[in-house]
Motif scaffolding. Structure first.
Motif, mmCIF file in Angstrom:
data_model
loop_
_atom_site.group_PDB
_atom_site.id
_atom_site.type_symbol
_atom_site.label_atom_id
_atom_site.label_comp_id
_atom_site.label_asym_id
_atom_site.label_seq_id
_atom_site.Cartn_x
_atom_site.Cartn_y
_atom_site.Cartn_z
ATOM 1 N N ASN A 409 0.858 -1.174 0.000
ATOM 2 C CA ASN A 409 0.000 0.000 0.000
ATOM 3 C C ASN A 409 0.901 1.232 0.000
ATOM 4 O OD1 ASN A 409 -1.441 2.230 0.961
ATOM 5 N ND2 ASN A 409 -2.948 0.931 2.004
ATOM 6 N N THR A 411 0.262 4.451 0.164
ATOM 7 C CA THR A 411 -0.013 5.458 1.196
ATOM 8 C C THR A 411 0.655 5.062 2.514
ATOM 9 O OG1 THR A 411 -2.186 5.451 0.168
ATOM 10 C CG2 THR A 411 -1.899 6.859 2.080
ATOM 11 N N GLN A 412 0.478 3.787 2.848
ATOM 12 C CA GLN A 412 1.054 3.275 4.086
ATOM 13 C C GLN A 412 2.584 3.383 4.044
ATOM 14 O OE1 GLN A 412 -1.104 2.424 6.385
ATOM 15 N NE2 GLN A 412 0.515 2.078 7.885
ATOM 16 N N LEU A 415 3.617 6.901 4.641
ATOM 17 C CA LEU A 415 3.422 7.247 6.053
ATOM 18 C C LEU A 415 4.588 6.759 6.903
ATOM 19 C CD1 LEU A 415 -0.332 6.579 6.935
ATOM 20 C CD2 LEU A 415 0.950 8.719 7.188
HETATM 21 C C1 LIG Z 1 -3.702 2.113 2.360
HETATM 22 O O1 LIG Z 1 -3.309 2.662 3.589
HETATM 23 C C2 LIG Z 1 -4.052 3.825 3.976
HETATM 24 C C3 LIG Z 1 -3.416 4.390 5.237
HETATM 25 O O2 LIG Z 1 -3.209 3.412 6.182
HETATM 26 C C4 LIG Z 1 -5.508 3.443 4.148
HETATM 27 O O3 LIG Z 1 -6.257 4.571 4.530
HETATM 28 C C5 LIG Z 1 -6.029 2.864 2.855
HETATM 29 O O4 LIG Z 1 -7.342 2.398 3.016
HETATM 30 C C6 LIG Z 1 -5.151 1.702 2.396
HETATM 31 N N1 LIG Z 1 -5.569 1.305 1.058
HETATM 32 C C7 LIG Z 1 -5.860 0.060 0.759
HETATM 33 C C8 LIG Z 1 -6.264 -0.203 -0.642
HETATM 34 O O5 LIG Z 1 -5.803 -0.827 1.570
#
Ligand SMILES: *[C@@H]1O[C@H](CO)[C@@H](O)[C@H](O)[C@H]1NC(C)=O
Ligand SMILES: *[C@@H]1O[C@H](CO)[C@@H](O)[C@H](O)[C@H]1NC(C)=O
Ligand SMILES: *[C@@H]1O[C@H](CO)[C@@H](O)[C@H](O)[C@H]1NC(C)=O
Ligand SMILES: *[C@@H]1O[C@H](CO)[C@@H](O)[C@H](O)[C@H]1NC(C)=O
Length: 534
Positions: A409, A411-412, A415
């Motif tokens: 992920n 975004t993760q 972070l």
């Molecule tokens: C990816 O990580 C973010 C932050 O933790 C989260 O909000 C998001 O839902 C995640 N996306 C998926 C596709 O899991």
């Protein structure tokens, strides 16, 4: 000149007519008049042929993901049937359809060339209808059950579009002769005009589509070759997730082993992908009645009793068993389920990294700590461990600070300031890959099994790929194709120009031919110079 009214039958004529209309003898005028709309059926045949070609293309591009189809069918039918290569069945059906339709179209074109009437027999009409039904079913299946495969088909155009365009130009040039014949012989100005306009529009589209073609492989120099990660080892050459499989992948110089870790009832981490062991072991024979229980409900001593290789020789999941030597087959048949500790020993010995998923994690909350303990006990260099499971990451970082953390992920990852991303190959485009690589982020793409896809991702700059087929990619020194954008421009423009010139020549030939025939007929003072065009 009797060409519009054939009087004597040649073998070729009879054969062509026989196959296309199932009438071996010439038909009388009255019978012919009964036939409705032969040209419409010719059009329908052309459209269905294009459809079968499209479907064949989709199937060929989906070969990369054939395991997904087989796995889906297997998991749906699990209790009744064992592993069958359903995808191969689909490909064979598509090949039969495309061969049938294209041959029929070819015979139709012969009919046109021989100036025979175009009368499609009803049995062909039924078959064409069946072909459309089958393909519609296939397309609906992908659209509703396997949507992401359309992304793969779209992606594949980046690898194939330049060649499809060249093929299109060649096909167009060959067909133009038939079109011109029709136009020149057409009596009505309107139909002549319509045919000509349609032809010019299609030609212009085919000639100019390179303007819309983009491909990461249109570049001057490809980036470094992506490293290979063996998906469950080398599952085409040995039973997946066995030591034999990982040893085979070491021979492909893989950078890392990809595997799946579960923890037995008594706390031993072992390697298996499925929740139960019915597909990859003989559990149904050894522990009758428990075959659909979770593998993690067995003790390690019980798991050791299972054979994890016979299934591979028996079901031949990738159609590759015949390439194995007798000795290799014997070794494959004698594989047992390996423990994580055994794999770590091999990883240490071969200086190969390790990336794995924890299965059943949601159920067993302490699996991660069993896995980390085993890794720490093995004394492997921490840098060789690519930690993928996303839960308990903080605890893992505390216990083993040296592991590299891999994220699925983005975004993760951002972070937590990670620098390793593991994505399915069709969830990211080449522009994203380039941006990530520019930030020094390692991008691993999984599910890459065909050379065309590997080449494409190579051009895009992927740092590594997870593959079932490391043996295919090991010896590739460069992508299958790449060329500088300027070179491609020169190639397509010259091919287009050559094709236009050739078409002009063909048109003039047809025109001259027609003029000559007409004047010959006039000279003979015939009353019906304009015979009905077929
Ligand atoms: C990816 O990580 C973010 C932050 O933790 C989260 O909000 C998001 O839902 C995640 N996306 C998926 C596709 O899991
Ligand atoms: C099969 O494996 C066992 C133990 O793993 C070993 O003792 C035996 O010799 C092997 N047999 C063959 C034919 O390789
Ligand atoms: C092991 O591999 C890493 C990188 O993959 C390399 O830097 C290191 O030198 C290798 N170690 C040995 C002992 O070959
Ligand atoms: C990426 O790494 C290279 C050398 O390893 C370095 O020169 C470059 O500045 C780095 N780029 C970023 C954005 O960190």
């Amino acid at each position: 000149m009797k060409e519009t009214m054939p009087s004597q039958d040649s073998i070729c004529r009879i054969c062509c007519r026989g196959i296309y209309s199932c009438h071996w003898s010439q038909r009388t005028k009255r019978e012919r008049r009964r036939q409705r709309c032969p040209c419409c059926w010719f059009l329908i045949l052309s459209v269905v042929s294009l459809l079968t070609i499209f479907w064949m293309y989709v199937c060929l591009m989906a070969v990369n993901d054939q395991d997904d189809v087989n796995w889906f069918a297997f998991s749906k039918l699990k209790k009744r049937i064992e592993w069958i290569n359903w995808f191969m069945v689909v490909v064979v059906v598509a090949a039969v359809l495309v061969t049938y339709c294209c041959l029929l179209l070819l015979f139709a074109l012969f009919q046109v060339a021989l100036r025979e009437p175009l009368e499609l027999h009803w049995i062909h009409k039924v078959f064409l209808f069946l072909a459309v039904l089958i393909i519609a079913g296939g397309i609906a299946g992908i659209t509703f059950k396997w949507k992401e495969e359309w992304t793969t088909v779209h992606l594949s155009l980046q690898a194939t579009a330049p060649f499809l365009q060249l093929g299109g130009v060649v096909a167009l040039t060959l067909l133009s002769s038939f079109v011109f014949q029709r136009v020149v012989r057409s009596q009505r100005g309107v139909s002549r005009f319509i045919i000509m306009v349609a032809f010019v529009v299609v030609s212009a589209a085919i000639f100019l589509c390179p303007l819309a073609i983009t491909s990461p492989c249109l570049l001057d120099k490809p980036p470094e070759k992506p490293a290979l990660i063996g998906h469950r080892g080398a599952p085409m050459l040995a039973p997946e997730n066995t030591l034999m499989s990982f040893e085979r992948s070491v021979k492909c110089d893989v950078m890392a082993f990809e595997t799946d870790v579960q923890v037995s009832k008594d706390g031993v981490p072992f390697l298996m992908h499925d929740d139960d062991s019915v597909r990859t072991t003989d559990v149904a024979k050894i522990f009758e009645g428990r075959e659909f229980n979770k593998s993690s409900s067995f003790t390690w001593a019980e798991l050791l009793k299972l054979n994890a290789g016979e299934w591979f020789i028996r079901t031949d999941p990738f159609g590759t068993v015949s390439s194995l030597s007798e000795q290799e087959k014997a070794i494959a048949k004698n594989q047992s389920i390996p423990s994580l500790a055994e794999l770590l020993t091999l990883a240490k010995k071969s200086n190969t990294s390790l990336i794995f998923d924890l299965k059943n994690e949601a159920h067993n909350n302490s699996d991660w700590s069993h896995a980390v303990d085993t890794i720490l006990k093995s004394n492997i260099s921490h840098a060789q461990v690519l930690w993928l499971p996303s839960t308990h990451r903080d605890e893992v970082k505390e216990k083993a600070p040296g592991f590299q953390h891999v994220y699925s992920n983005k975004t993760q990852m951002d972070l937590e300031r990670g620098n390793w991303l593991n994505l399915k190959y069709n969830t990211v485009d080449s522009k994203n890959i380039k941006e990530l690589r520019a930030r020094n982020i390692s991008v691993n793409l999984w599910g890459v099994n065909e050379p065309w896809l590997f080449s494409l991702l190579w051009c895009s700059g992927a740092s590594s790929v997870t593959t079932n087929a490391c043996h295919r990619f090991k010896d590739m020194n460069e992508p299958i194709w790449y060329m500088s954008p300027n070179r491609y421009k020169i190639i397509w423009i010259s091919v287009d120009v050559a094709s236009v010139l050739l078409m002009l020549m063909l048109f003039l030939l047809q025109w001259k031919h027609r003029q000559r025939n007409r004047s010959a007929l006039w000279n003979q003072a015939e009353l019906h110079p304009f015979l009905p065009s077929n």
